[in-house]
Structure formats: structure tokens, C-alpha cells
Design an enzyme around this catalytic site. Sequence first.
Site, short mmCIF file in Angstrom:
data_model
loop_
_atom_site.label_atom_id
_atom_site.label_comp_id
_atom_site.label_asym_id
_atom_site.label_seq_id
_atom_site.Cartn_x
_atom_site.Cartn_y
_atom_site.Cartn_z
N GLU A 1 16.68 44.47 42.75
CA GLU A 1 15.94 44.41 44.00
C GLU A 1 15.45 45.79 44.40
O GLU A 1 16.03 46.82 43.99
CB GLU A 1 16.82 43.87 45.14
CG GLU A 1 17.19 42.42 45.01
CD GLU A 1 18.04 41.95 46.17
OE1 GLU A 1 18.13 40.74 46.36
OE2 GLU A 1 18.63 42.81 46.87
N LYS B 1 23.24 34.49 44.09
CA LYS B 1 22.25 35.33 44.78
C LYS B 1 20.83 35.04 44.31
O LYS B 1 19.89 35.06 45.09
CB LYS B 1 22.61 36.80 44.58
CG LYS B 1 23.78 37.26 45.44
CD LYS B 1 24.03 38.74 45.28
CE LYS B 1 24.96 39.26 46.36
NZ LYS B 1 26.22 38.55 46.47
N ARG C 1 31.08 30.69 55.16
CA ARG C 1 32.44 30.66 55.71
C ARG C 1 32.44 31.41 57.03
O ARG C 1 31.42 31.97 57.44
CB ARG C 1 33.41 31.35 54.75
CG ARG C 1 32.93 32.75 54.36
CD ARG C 1 33.94 33.53 53.56
NE ARG C 1 33.38 34.71 52.94
CZ ARG C 1 33.15 35.86 53.55
NH1 ARG C 1 33.41 35.98 54.84
NH2 ARG C 1 32.65 36.90 52.91
N HIS D 1 30.34 49.88 49.93
CA HIS D 1 29.58 48.65 50.20
C HIS D 1 30.41 47.62 50.97
O HIS D 1 30.09 46.43 50.95
CB HIS D 1 29.05 48.03 48.90
CG HIS D 1 28.15 48.93 48.13
ND1 HIS D 1 26.91 49.31 48.58
CD2 HIS D 1 28.31 49.54 46.92
CE1 HIS D 1 26.33 50.11 47.68
NE2 HIS D 1 27.16 50.27 46.68
#
Length: 694
Positions: free
Chosen positions: A228, A144, A320, A263
Site C-alpha cells: 500500500e 486485508k 470484535r 505499530h
Amino acid sequence: MFNLGKLIKKDASFYRYITNVNKDLKVKPITKILIANRGEIACRVMRTAKSKGVKTVAVYSEADKNSLHVSMADESYLIGPAAAKESYLCGNKILEVAKRSGAQAIHPGYGFLSENSDFADLCEKEGIIFIGPPSDAIKAMGSKSASKDIMIKAGVPTIPGYHGEDQSMSVLKREAAKIGYPVLIKAVMGGGGKGMRIVEREEDLEDGVESSKREAIASFGDSRVLVEKYLVHPRHVEIQVFADRHGNCVHLFERDCSVQRRHQKIIEEAPAPHLSEELRKKMGDAAVAAAKAVGYVGAGTVEFILSADNTFFFMEMNTRLQVEHPITEMITKQDLVEWQLKVAESQTLPLEQEQLKIHGHSFEARIYAENPDSDFLPGTGKLAHLSTPTPSDTLRVETGVRQGDEVSVYYDPMIAKLVVWDQDREKALRYLRNALDEYHIIGLNTNISFLKRLSTHPSFMAGEVETGFIPIHKESLMAPQAPMSDDSLALAATSLLLKEINQQQNKEDPNSPWSSLGGFRINHNLKKQVKFNQKDNKVVVDVEFLGGSGKQNFRVTLNNGKVVEVLDAKLNQNNETISAHVNGRFYNNIKSVIVKDTLTIFNEGQQYQLDIPQDIKPKGGDGVLGSLVSPMPGKITKVMVNVGDSVKKGQPILLMEAMKMEHTIRSPIDGKVESLPYNVNEIVEDKKTLAVIV
């Protein structure tokens, strides 16, 4: 603007794909593929492969030896025990099977090895085509923090945050303060919602970081986190991209995946509601830029966070095919697995960007074995009864299980994906609700009722979605089930007695004057009292037979004193549905199924379970009339009868040893031995049918 020219000059060695596109690639036809996965995605890939004349090879663990994907494949190979780390995650074993079977390519599906760059490298080394992106692209987007740096260089908008290597708490606190609370702590190598924590205040940061790190190390073997800015009321909007080896890259529009629990996505739709054409183009262009920035090839998904003011930020790229790809297929009228195969053969993309259009609207609802009332706790167990809406060009049931299969503790508890399409969002949502009403599962907890409530919620119907939708509307979404209606109870009692009548007819002379009254002949006044247990409540229903020819008429007196007439009652579809007129209303093919000691009725969008009294329980799975059920796990030590023998009520049938004690299992009725599933010395689990007497 996305400054790719500047990016290429800075990082030409990494982005060699962009400057060294091979225009002279030769098409290499693929005639056999191995699917390195299981469940619904393995079945999904096989369907397209078979339609194109491509042979399929399945791999399976010991737990999956009887699975649907194994029976669908042209060839199947055992690769290890149930645990994924000893089977589906063993790249060397899978490659051995590929070479042994002569498969030219491996489709990884999603999960397991689908985003494993080492496996992609290993395939290339062994001369096997990996149906996915280059390993460099997987590596770049697998981190990430690294992917954020790449996107920043490519000019793709990113969420303000800290992606540095210094993981000291002092640095994380400093950076969080710069960003401004609330912040989101995320595992650097994370995915599937694991390692994510929302921190509202500085004093909670340390606990959030430590919790995220523990989950990250357990899930990914890497404790690094990034920080973040957490956007309030954001939407999760992702763009499907596709690239070939000839330098072509397109997007196939967006999917809205905002409604999530833990999530993790639970319902998705395409296109996203309330998204302007201008914003759609901007997000699509950004997604294509992101794909080109890492030299992408094949199917990929660029995920964005969309704020309330329509500002969007790059979140991550999944290298993917996504779980929710069918809704993109529905609105574009394209087969994305077919596209994957073409790209793997070095063909060009089937369509250019200008040729791709949005047609109508599509929803996907994920059917899970889980308990929404217990914070969506995953479940396991046997699919004792399974019936689905009828598939068509506008309705797909993407699944890897059948009735009787087990939802295993070893793998994801998703049972199926229910996908619908219609001309617009309103019609598609109505279609979804009707399809959910026709989806019937008995044997374990599912989220079907929750999905029904979600699809009828006024805010969802209005397209007012966000990632916090479920917590915000928790009270209404988790509302208790409506009480069972009088009509449903009358239908349940009537269906139970009709099943008994049918069972009596099956074993009696059809010319007998008693045959049409089998369930009532013990009472001279043709009345019978039925006792149910519904959760903690006892329900008593009096049923009076009123006569009838072919169809049966009943008067049902409920425990609240209300009298209900059930007329022209008839069982259909293997005695699993009842049709009848109830107080002037006609109910057609209402599902009523008996499994073990429970009758389950599906009516008016609700599912009700009623414990069946032992004296009238008709045949219907483990625990049928005349069946002998194991009281606990144990071993059969002696069988005293044979199939076909006539027996008397109370006669010993077999001996069972359990917990160091011997138990005599006796016949509950006079009858004939229809089956004896177990032999001497066999181990029997709890509540399994030991014999059936009819």
C-alpha cells in the site's frame, strides 16, 4: 457516494443480510454466558453481566488458576496448560465447558478466538450463541486484501495499493513502483502490527517483503502480503459501529489511536482532536457503509488512515470489541458490553443514530510491563506492590491483576487500562496526568513514566498527533530521569527510620521509655547514618532525631552537605506513605514502599529506587528485617526450629541443598521465629523468604 444498491446486485448471495433482514426475530433472554478469555477483558465483561443478573462462567489455563477473572466468575473451569494454543485457543474445549455449565452464549472478548470464523461456525452448530458478528463477516474482514475489494465495491475510500494473489517479487516491485514510494508492506492476514514494514526505496523492497513474510508465516501461518501507499504524517482514526439483527446500524463516533509503538496503540482518546463535524459525519457514514457491506451484527471497529489534508482511507475492520472501547463508553454514556448482550438476545439497538451524542472527552492509557528505554521490550514478573488511583464515575482502572500476581511470559504484558473523562480535552488530559502520578507499581519495569512524559509533551497537549509521534519526538520522550531531589531523599531516609521505629514499637513494651526512639537507641547522641545505593552511586545521609510527640522531627544532612529539616513526620496507610513538612513545604501521603532490599519512593511525578543497607532494613516483603532469603534455587533438607521458638543470632535455622552443596541458613538476629514458609523436601526459588525472625 456509497453505491450499496450496485454492490448488492453484484454480490447478492454474499450480502444476504442486507436483503433478507429478519424483522420477526424473537428475543431470547440470556441468563448465563461463558467468557472465552482472560485478564482485564474477562473481568470487564463479567462486571456488566453481573450487573444485569447474568451468571458468568470463566475458563482458565494452569498459569491463570489464581487469576482475578477466575475468582470473579460464578463458575470456573480449567481448560489446559499455560500455552494459549493448548487452552484459550482450543475452541472444542471451550464449547465442552459451555455445554457442561449450561451457558447459552460465549463472549470471546478480544484476541484469542474473537475473530475466528471457524469458532463462530462451531458455536452456531452446537446451538451456542456467539456474541459477535456472523462468521461470513469475520471471514470477509479477516483478510486485508479481500476486505479492501469489498470496500472498493461499497464505495468506501481505500488506500491505493496492490492486493493481488501473485506474490512474485517482480510483480510486487512493479506494483510498488506504480503506487510510488514510500510503501507499506502488510501481512494479508495480519494484525497487531505484525508483518508490517515501511519501505522508503526500491532497493530495500526485497528485504522488507522477505522480513514481512517471515513474520507473517510465524504469526498467522500465511505468508501473503499486500503493498500500500505509505502516507506521511497520517493519523489512525477509528469508528465504533454497532449493528443488530433487525437491520439497524449506527456509529458511536471516533477514537484517535495515532500514538503507537511497534505499530501497537499505547494511548487513545475520544473524540479525535481537531476533527470537524463535517469530517466526523463522513467517516461515520463510511464506517456504517462498511459494516452493512459485510452483513455485520454486533460491535465492530472500522479503522481509517487520516491524512494531513483530511482525506481518509479504509484500513481494516476489527470484528470484535476493541481494547480501547471504554473511552467510547465514557463519551457516549453507554455500556457497549450491555449492547452486545442485547444484540445477542436479538433485541434491537438501544438507541438510533440521532439519539447518540458526544459528552466531554476521554483518554485511555495502557499500562504495560515493558521497558521503554529498551525499545519497549516486554517484561514479566511479580507485581510486588500495586496501588492505583481511586476508581469513580470519571476514572476507570480496567485490569485483571492484583498485587502479588505475576505478569506471565505466556500472555500480553498489559497490566491495566487507565481511563479518565472530563468536560473537555484539556481537563481530561490534566486528569490523566494526575491519575498516572497515583499509579504505583513495584516489581517490574512499566511504561508509566513514559506515559507521563507523553501526556505532558507540548505537541501531544496541542493535539498534534500522528502515527509517527513517538519516533519523531523520541529524544524528548526518552529523556533520562531527573536527579532525585533533596526533599525526596530526606523523605526516603526519614520514612525508612520511621518504619524501623514502628517495628521496634510493635515488639517492645509500649510503655518503655525507648519505644519512641527505637531506631536510635544504639546511639547516645540520637543520630544515625543511613547508607543507600542508587544505581551506581552511594548515598550517605545523617539523620538526627529532634524529638516530638506523636509526630517525629528530624534534621537530615545529605551527602552534598545540605541540611534539611523534616518536621511532624508521620507514617500513614499501613506504613506505606509519609507525611511531613520539609523546609517549609508540606508533603502529604508520599508513597514509600519497601520490597525485598529496595525502598521505592514516589514523589513529584517520579519513582526512585534506593537499595537499603542491611543493618537497618525494616519489615517489608521478601527480604525483611530478620528474614532469611534463599541465596539461589534449591531444596530444603532440614528445618531445625519451630514457629514460636526463641533463637540467638547465628543459630542454624535450616539446611538447604543447592548446586550439589549444602548451605546452613542462620538467624541474623536474636528473636522469635515468626514464620517458616517451607517444609523439608520443598523446592525453593531464588531470593525467596525461608524464615522470618522478629
